[in-house]
Design an enzyme around this catalytic site. Structure first.
Site, PDB file in Angstrom:
ATOM      1  N   SER A 193       0.794  -1.227   0.000  1.00 22.47           N
ATOM      2  CA  SER A 193       0.000   0.000   0.000  1.00 22.47           C
ATOM      3  C   SER A 193       0.826   1.277   0.000  1.00 22.47           C
ATOM      4  CB  SER A 193      -0.981   0.001   1.178  1.00 22.47           C
ATOM      5  OG  SER A 193      -0.327  -0.372   2.364  1.00 22.47           O
ATOM      6  N   HIS A 221      -5.397  -3.395  -2.784  1.00 17.58           N
ATOM      7  CA  HIS A 221      -5.033  -2.481  -3.871  1.00 17.58           C
ATOM      8  C   HIS A 221      -4.923  -3.183  -5.217  1.00 17.58           C
ATOM      9  CE1 HIS A 221      -4.220   0.721  -0.981  1.00 17.58           C
ATOM     10  NE2 HIS A 221      -3.681  -0.223  -0.232  1.00 17.58           N
ATOM     11  N   LYS A 253     -11.612   0.841  -1.787  1.00 16.17           N
ATOM     12  CA  LYS A 253     -10.635   1.341  -2.759  1.00 16.17           C
ATOM     13  C   LYS A 253     -11.239   1.303  -4.166  1.00 16.17           C
ATOM     14  CE  LYS A 253      -7.497   0.999   0.781  1.00 16.17           C
ATOM     15  NZ  LYS A 253      -7.047   0.122   1.846  1.00 16.17           N
TER      16      LYS A 253
HETATM   17  C1  LIG Z   1      -7.032  -0.070   3.218  1.00 14.86           C
HETATM   18  C2  LIG Z   1      -6.410  -1.369   3.521  1.00 14.86           C
HETATM   19  C3  LIG Z   1      -6.974  -2.222   4.462  1.00 14.86           C
HETATM   20  C4  LIG Z   1      -8.125  -1.812   5.336  1.00 14.86           C
HETATM   21  O1  LIG Z   1      -9.307  -1.814   4.657  1.00 14.86           O
HETATM   22  P1  LIG Z   1     -10.515  -0.919   5.198  1.00 14.86           P
HETATM   23  O2  LIG Z   1     -11.699  -1.468   4.530  1.00 14.86           O
HETATM   24  O3  LIG Z   1     -10.180   0.475   4.806  1.00 14.86           O
HETATM   25  O4  LIG Z   1     -10.549  -1.092   6.689  1.00 14.86           O
HETATM   26  C5  LIG Z   1      -6.418  -3.472   4.616  1.00 14.86           C
HETATM   27  N1  LIG Z   1      -5.342  -3.859   3.909  1.00 14.86           N
HETATM   28  C6  LIG Z   1      -4.736  -3.036   3.020  1.00 14.86           C
HETATM   29  C7  LIG Z   1      -3.543  -3.512   2.266  1.00 14.86           C
HETATM   30  C8  LIG Z   1      -5.261  -1.762   2.810  1.00 14.86           C
HETATM   31  O5  LIG Z   1      -4.657  -0.952   1.956  1.00 14.86           O
END
Ligand SMILES: *Cc1c(COP(=O)(O)O)cnc(C)c1O
Length: 401
Positions: A193, A221, A253
């Site tokens: 990320s 992602h 995302k």
């Molecule tokens: C954003 C993210 C999460 C968390 O997800 P949410 O639904 O925002 O709680 C978990 N793992 C990764 C790699 C992320 O980028």
């Protein structure tokens, strides 16, 4: 925006250690590591209004530009009319609506897995899957740069947790040799990320098989972005069905909604339903979110042009940034960090960009390792080539050598 601040603030109730908190906060501020909320008014998108100022944003995870798509809004509103707003209970009581059920089935098909279980957020999914599956005596092995929620899941579990140097196959191999004979779960981000690079999934899977370990990937992602149909890392690497890992996906995302899921074999999902605490002890997401996510899933699968457009923008940005002598990372994804190094310099560049009307993420330790503060630039299918030119021009005037 004053109208959002409470005019009547109660008198402070000091904790016995309030002085310590105040001193720690001051220290953080002085180190350039203070975190603050900013207020957005209006839709998420490439043009946002933050703290009252219109900005061109390179700072959301709305990679496909779906967060404010009319199809999602329509599906959401229609479901609210039928089901109300709050789900009113956990999934195992009365919170699991027909939309949740439909979404789980659609995602099982999309990911080509036996079964899918929804979670209310990705953070909860990672806590709940790792802690729900791994017990005392088991071993969890994680990439050092895995998302905080994965590392926290390992800390929550009574299993033993080991970490290996980022994407380092030799280091992982040494870890696996330490734990032969035990139930072992190898955990990795599909796309990292803060760096944007893609985990070497085929090598990880081969190695895990040699040591009889299971693999779990967090494709927050990757889903929607990677692979011809947006199926994420598994499609990108063309992983054989017999080798498919446990997959975590999030909707906040590329899908443009909220929530998360895990996709795996029946017995894994059934086990999680029995013993995953962050699944059991929390309220189901509103049904309308699931309905909007179903609409989003359609667009993710059908609109290849969004992924193609992203690829065009990514190469345009990388070519331009390299020509400016900026330090990019090894990322083929819409996460395009520019390495700065020093925290305060990164903040100052972020501020200068903002004065020019451009918003990027400024990421500092402890989110990233010491000395690797960076601008986290994220691209979206809603950006245009002109937007990238604007960004590059601003970067050139502020930090090109
Ligand atoms: C954003 C993210 C999460 C968390 O997800 P949410 O639904 O925002 O709680 C978990 N793992 C990764 C790699 C992320 O980028």
């Amino acid at each position: 925006m004053n109208l959002l601040l409470s005019p009547r603030k109660p008198v402070a109730i000091s904790l016995p250690w309030s002085k310590q908190l105040i001193a720690n906060l001051a220290e953080r501020k002085a180190a350039g590591r203070y975190r603050q909320q900013r207020i957005r008014i209006g839709e998420q998108g490439v043009a946002v209004v933050i703290d009252g100022k219109p900005l061109l944003s390179f700072c959301s995870n709305d990679y496909l530009g779906l967060a404010s798509h009319p199809d999602l809004k329509k599906a959401f509103i229609k479901a609210v009319d039928k089901e109300g707003v709050g789900s009113g209970a956990a999934h195992l009581l009365t919170g699991h609506s027909q939309y949740h059920q439909q979404l789980e089935q659609a995602l099982a098909e999309f990911t080509r897995q036996q079964k899918v279980l929804l979670f209310s957020s990705g953070y909860q999914a990672n806590l709940g899957v790792i802690d729900g599956l791994m017990i005392r005596g088991d071993v969890i092995i994680q990439d050092k740069l895995n998302h905080a929620s994965l590392l926290d899941g390992g800390r929550l579990s009574a299993a033993n947790q080991l970490r290996y140097q980022h994407a380092d196959i030799a280091a992982l191999s040494r870890r696996l040799q330490q734990v032969d004979q035990k139930n072992c779960l190898l955990v990795t981000d599909g796309v990292f990320s803060m760096d944007g690079d893609i985990a070497p999934l085929p090598e990880l899977i081969t190695l895990a098989k040699q040591h009889n370990a299971a693999v779990m990937i967090d494709d927050a992602h990757g889903l929607g972005v990677l692979g011809e149909h947006g199926r994420g890392s598994v499609e990108h690497w063309n992983i054989a069905a017999a080798d498919r890992p446990i997959v975590i996906g999030t909707f906040g995302k590329a899908f443009g909604t909220a929530g998360a899921f895990v996709a795996a074999d029946d017995e894994v999902i059934e086990t999680l339903i029995q013993q995953s605490r962050s699944y059991i002890y929390t309220t189901a997401q509103p049904a309308a979110i699931a309905a909007a996510t179903l609409a989003s899933l359609e667009l993710v699968q059908q609109q290849n042009w969004r992924r193609e457009k992203l690829q065009t923008l990514i190469s345009q940005f990388r070519t331009g940034a390299k020509a400016l002598g900026l330090q990019l990372m090894d990322s083929p994804t819409p996460i395009q960090p520019v390495l700065i190094g020093d925290d305060k310099q990164a903040i100052s560049i972020g501020k200068s960009l903002e004065q020019k009307g451009i918003l990027v993420g400024v990421i500092r330790p402890p989110t990233v390792p010491e000395g690797s503060a960076r601008l986290r630039i994220t691209l979206s299918a809603s950006h245009t080539e002109q937007h990238i030119i604007q960004l590059l021009d601003a970067l050139e005037s502020i930090c090109a050598h």
